[in-house]
Design a protein around this motif. Structure first.
Motif, PDB file in Angstrom:
ATOM      1  N   PRO A 330       0.689  -1.402  -0.028  1.00 33.39           N
ATOM      2  CA  PRO A 330      -0.050  -0.071  -0.100  1.00 33.39           C
ATOM      3  C   PRO A 330       0.821   1.435   0.026  1.00 33.39           C
ATOM      4  O   PRO A 330       0.437   2.274  -0.027  1.00 33.39           O
ATOM      5  CB  PRO A 330      -0.682  -0.107   1.053  1.00 33.39           C
ATOM      6  N   MET A 331       2.138   1.032   0.016  1.00 31.58           N
ATOM      7  CA  MET A 331       3.220   2.384   0.147  1.00 31.58           C
ATOM      8  C   MET A 331       2.952   3.269   0.999  1.00 31.58           C
ATOM      9  O   MET A 331       2.731   4.366   0.764  1.00 31.58           O
ATOM     10  CB  MET A 331       3.327   2.858  -1.386  1.00 31.58           C
ATOM     11  N   LEU A 332       2.707   2.902   2.227  1.00 27.71           N
ATOM     12  CA  LEU A 332       2.507   3.731   3.412  1.00 27.71           C
ATOM     13  C   LEU A 332       3.477   3.793   4.422  1.00 27.71           C
ATOM     14  O   LEU A 332       3.497   4.481   5.385  1.00 27.71           O
ATOM     15  CB  LEU A 332       1.055   3.566   4.242  1.00 27.71           C
ATOM     16  N   ASP A 333       4.655   2.872   4.068  1.00 30.37           N
ATOM     17  CA  ASP A 333       5.792   2.957   4.910  1.00 30.37           C
ATOM     18  C   ASP A 333       6.999   3.559   4.154  1.00 30.37           C
ATOM     19  O   ASP A 333       7.198   3.352   3.057  1.00 30.37           O
ATOM     20  CB  ASP A 333       6.325   1.489   5.336  1.00 30.37           C
ATOM     21  N   ASP A 334       7.548   4.648   4.874  1.00 28.15           N
ATOM     22  CA  ASP A 334       8.688   5.204   4.463  1.00 28.15           C
ATOM     23  C   ASP A 334       9.899   4.526   4.063  1.00 28.15           C
ATOM     24  O   ASP A 334      10.484   4.624   3.032  1.00 28.15           O
ATOM     25  CB  ASP A 334       9.287   6.442   5.228  1.00 28.15           C
ATOM     26  N   GLY A 335      10.258   3.463   4.679  1.00 31.62           N
ATOM     27  CA  GLY A 335      11.044   2.590   4.462  1.00 31.62           C
ATOM     28  C   GLY A 335      10.972   1.771   3.136  1.00 31.62           C
ATOM     29  O   GLY A 335      11.891   1.657   2.295  1.00 31.62           O
ATOM     30  N   VAL A 336       9.702   1.405   2.788  1.00 33.78           N
ATOM     31  CA  VAL A 336       9.540   0.787   1.574  1.00 33.78           C
ATOM     32  C   VAL A 336       9.861   1.656   0.449  1.00 33.78           C
ATOM     33  O   VAL A 336      10.304   1.283  -0.471  1.00 33.78           O
ATOM     34  CB  VAL A 336       8.066   0.060   1.676  1.00 33.78           C
ATOM     35  N   VAL A 337       9.184   2.964   0.542  1.00 36.69           N
ATOM     36  CA  VAL A 337       9.235   3.895  -0.551  1.00 36.69           C
ATOM     37  C   VAL A 337      10.728   4.144  -0.790  1.00 36.69           C
ATOM     38  O   VAL A 337      11.361   4.211  -2.065  1.00 36.69           O
ATOM     39  CB  VAL A 337       8.524   5.251  -0.212  1.00 36.69           C
ATOM     40  N   THR A 338      11.706   4.293   0.158  1.00 40.96           N
ATOM     41  CA  THR A 338      12.813   4.632   0.105  1.00 40.96           C
ATOM     42  C   THR A 338      13.518   3.494  -0.559  1.00 40.96           C
ATOM     43  O   THR A 338      14.873   3.528  -1.654  1.00 40.96           O
ATOM     44  CB  THR A 338      13.523   4.912   1.284  1.00 40.96           C
ATOM     45  N   ALA A 339      13.397   1.994  -0.149  1.00 38.06           N
ATOM     46  CA  ALA A 339      14.108   1.153  -1.000  1.00 38.06           C
ATOM     47  C   ALA A 339      13.815   0.728  -2.212  1.00 38.06           C
ATOM     48  O   ALA A 339      14.631   0.621  -3.151  1.00 38.06           O
ATOM     49  CB  ALA A 339      13.676  -0.034   0.037  1.00 38.06           C
ATOM     50  N   VAL A 340      12.320   0.932  -2.622  1.00 40.95           N
ATOM     51  CA  VAL A 340      12.073   1.168  -3.816  1.00 40.95           C
ATOM     52  C   VAL A 340      12.708   2.108  -5.005  1.00 40.95           C
ATOM     53  O   VAL A 340      13.081   1.679  -6.074  1.00 40.95           O
ATOM     54  CB  VAL A 340      10.498   1.053  -4.119  1.00 40.95           C
ATOM     55  N   ARG A 380      -3.146  12.420   4.893  1.00 42.46           N
ATOM     56  CA  ARG A 380      -2.078  11.055   4.617  1.00 42.46           C
ATOM     57  C   ARG A 380      -1.983  10.484   3.182  1.00 42.46           C
ATOM     58  O   ARG A 380      -1.161  10.298   2.432  1.00 42.46           O
ATOM     59  CB  ARG A 380      -2.400   9.918   5.767  1.00 42.46           C
ATOM     60  N   ARG A 381      -3.411  10.194   2.587  1.00 43.51           N
ATOM     61  CA  ARG A 381      -3.589   9.843   1.207  1.00 43.51           C
ATOM     62  C   ARG A 381      -2.719  10.926   0.437  1.00 43.51           C
ATOM     63  O   ARG A 381      -2.142  10.553  -0.806  1.00 43.51           O
ATOM     64  CB  ARG A 381      -4.956   9.832   0.908  1.00 43.51           C
ATOM     65  N   LEU A 382      -2.957  12.043   0.526  1.00 44.88           N
ATOM     66  CA  LEU A 382      -2.297  13.111  -0.580  1.00 44.88           C
ATOM     67  C   LEU A 382      -0.882  13.174  -0.631  1.00 44.88           C
ATOM     68  O   LEU A 382      -0.178  13.062  -1.202  1.00 44.88           O
ATOM     69  CB  LEU A 382      -2.619  14.531   0.087  1.00 44.88           C
ATOM     70  N   ASP A 383      -0.353  12.802   0.990  1.00 46.65           N
ATOM     71  CA  ASP A 383       0.968  12.848   1.072  1.00 46.65           C
ATOM     72  C   ASP A 383       1.425  11.378   0.198  1.00 46.65           C
ATOM     73  O   ASP A 383       2.423  11.641  -0.247  1.00 46.65           O
ATOM     74  CB  ASP A 383       1.387  12.838   2.415  1.00 46.65           C
ATOM     75  N   GLU A 385       0.163  10.030  -2.304  1.00 46.16           N
ATOM     76  CA  GLU A 385       0.162  10.316  -3.959  1.00 46.16           C
ATOM     77  C   GLU A 385       1.204  10.915  -4.338  1.00 46.16           C
ATOM     78  O   GLU A 385       1.933  10.745  -5.426  1.00 46.16           O
ATOM     79  CB  GLU A 385      -1.276  10.966  -4.220  1.00 46.16           C
ATOM     80  N   ASP A 386       1.562  11.874  -3.633  1.00 50.43           N
ATOM     81  CA  ASP A 386       3.114  12.752  -3.953  1.00 50.43           C
ATOM     82  C   ASP A 386       4.160  11.825  -3.839  1.00 50.43           C
ATOM     83  O   ASP A 386       4.872  12.245  -4.944  1.00 50.43           O
ATOM     84  CB  ASP A 386       3.053  13.945  -2.963  1.00 50.43           C
ATOM     85  N   LEU A 387       4.139  11.200  -3.021  1.00 50.52           N
ATOM     86  CA  LEU A 387       5.534  10.235  -2.885  1.00 50.52           C
ATOM     87  C   LEU A 387       5.485   9.003  -4.065  1.00 50.52           C
ATOM     88  O   LEU A 387       6.318   9.069  -4.701  1.00 50.52           O
ATOM     89  CB  LEU A 387       5.344   9.270  -1.658  1.00 50.52           C
ATOM     90  N   LEU A 388       4.187   8.901  -4.637  1.00 45.91           N
ATOM     91  CA  LEU A 388       4.065   7.841  -5.677  1.00 45.91           C
ATOM     92  C   LEU A 388       4.243   8.814  -6.947  1.00 45.91           C
ATOM     93  O   LEU A 388       5.017   8.147  -7.996  1.00 45.91           O
ATOM     94  CB  LEU A 388       2.852   7.083  -5.634  1.00 45.91           C
ATOM     95  N   ARG A 389       4.148  10.103  -7.049  1.00 45.61           N
ATOM     96  CA  ARG A 389       4.423  10.802  -8.321  1.00 45.61           C
ATOM     97  C   ARG A 389       5.987  10.840  -8.426  1.00 45.61           C
ATOM     98  O   ARG A 389       6.662  10.816  -9.698  1.00 45.61           O
ATOM     99  CB  ARG A 389       3.490  12.110  -8.256  1.00 45.61           C
TER     100      ARG A 389
END
Length: 426
Positions: A330-340, A380-383, A385-389
């Motif tokens: 679901p990409m809500l953890d900062d560690g997962v986003v950073t690793a990807v 939180r969802r807006l944040d 979506e910004d990370l996913l962009r």
């Protein structure tokens, strides 16, 4: 209780028959005996046909491992039950397991069907409830039970989601498989025509070109290789409501079913598939091929459970070059986003499958302001979506899971990008 005991019905028949006979003798009214004669018959037949042997009951499942939505049968096995007339069976209901009869209770004659049909509706380890079984002799005179049978255990694998893809792997690095390689070899995909060289096979000679140019030319083809695939599942949190295979799906339901479908698809194409479950224990399965490996992978998915927490800041996916990485989260953890993002900047073909339910509404703890909680969730969802962009801007595609054909366009783009020269950050 394992011995035959007189039933309350037999006790009432004995009392009424005895009172009737005693009353007829005392009052001198033979008609009373006629009135209680049915009870005399029931008492006499029950005693004459009293069971002599002790019966034993047990139950077994036809299948202890199956997929969501499939069905099995819990069969009741009886020994020494030649004098049994009626079987009563009541099973305790458990979540995510459908039963037939619906209530889990049935009464049948000994020679009829007295089995329970079960169908698990959600993946995972399912501990079935205990059962109460009672056996009744002819004329309902004696009963064995209630006998309590312990709950049985079954492992429910993720559903076989309909998924297929015709896209080629972005960077196949194996020896033999179904993916077109970037190098020439003994495949079936046409690559070009070149002059004959020592060691070329005669069957590769292109006679029309050779006759036109006056020199031997041969056809070159692309090699066919297998690909290494790593499926990364985020089990740090489970968001949404899970109603089983027939209802709403939570984020972990979507992730596990998508992981199973992707693994089955790539194993069917001959690829080597590995698994990594992100959580407190960080479960890993090394890449391998074959149906036996797929069964083991699906078993690990079925044993997945929520391990709340956060990944450390220096967390990495730990994959080598040429491996296709599917991250289901679901990409809500900062560690997962950073690793990807780190893996994508290194030039690895990484695809993020978004498993957050589209219409998710967070549960509000009692005593919390609903409007404030809803505002916090929207922020939180807006944040997110910004990370996913920003993640998509680094070259890492993010797609929601939609079943068949979900990743075709993405993999085609990654395969074309893999053929272009690029600078990789180490």
């Amino acid at each position: 209780m394992t011995a035959w005991q007189a039933t309350p019905a037999l006790a009432r028949a004995v009392v009424l028959a005895a009172v009737g006979v005693l009353g007829a003798v005392t009052l001198g009214e033979p008609v009373v005996i006629v009135l209680v004669s049915p009870f005399l018959v029931v008492t006499l037949m029950s005693v004459l046909q009293r069971p002599r042997a002790a019966a034993r009951v047990d139950h077994r499942l036809d299948h202890v491992s199956l997929h969501e939505g499939q069905g099995t049968v819990s069969r009741l096995h009886m020994t020494g039950a030649d004098e049994v007339e009626t079987v009563t069976r009541v099973a305790q209901r458990v979540p995510y397991v459908a039963m037939r009869p619906t209530g889990g209770a049935l009464v049948a004659l000994a020679g009829d069907d007295h089995d329970l049909n079960l169908s698990p509706r959600r993946w995972g380890r399912r501990q079935l409830g205990s059962e109460n079984v009672a056996l009744t002799s002819r004329w309902a005179g004696f009963r064995l039970g209630v006998v309590t049978l312990g709950g049985q255990e079954m492992y429910v694998l993720p559903a076989r989601a309909p998924y297929d893809s015709r896209a080629e792997a972005p960077a196949p690095v194996g020896l033999v498989g179904a993916h077109r390689s970037r190098r020439n070899g003994s495949g079936t995909e046409f690559s070009g025509i070149r002059p004959f060289a020592s060691g070329d096979r005669l069957r590769r000679i292109q006679w029309r070109t050779s006759l036109r140019t006056g020199a031997l030319h041969v056809v070159t083809t692309r090699a066919e290789e297998d690909s290494a695939v790593l499926v990364v599942l985020d089990a740090l949190v489970d968001l949404g409501r899970s109603d089983g295979i027939d209802g709403e799906a939570s984020s972990l339901d979507l992730g596990i079913r998508a992981a199973s479908a992707l693994a089955e698809h790539h194993v069917r194409r001959g690829d080597r598939v590995g698994l990594r479950v992100l959580g407190a224990h960080d479960v890993r399965l090394a890449p391998a091929a074959g149906q036996r490996h797929l069964r083991r992978l699906q078993g690990l998915l079925a044993r997945t459970h929520i391990e709340r927490g956060h990944l450390p800041g220096g967390f990495a996916l730990g994959v080598s070059g040429g491996t296709v990485v599917y991250v289901l989260s679901p990409m809500l953890d900062d560690g997962v986003v950073t690793a990807v993002a780190t893996a994508s900047r290194r030039g690895l073909p990484v695809v993020v499958v978004d498993t957050l339910p589209p219409d998710l509404r967070m549960a509000v703890v009692e005593g919390t302001d609903v409007a404030l909680a809803d505002l916090a969730w929207r922020m939180r969802r807006l944040d997110r979506e910004d990370l996913l962009r920003h993640l998509a801007a680094t070259g890492c595609p993010v797609v929601p899971w939609r079943g068949p054909g979900t990743l075709d366009e993405v993999l085609h783009r990654l395969a074309r990008r893999a053929q272009l020269p690029s600078v990789r950050v180490r």
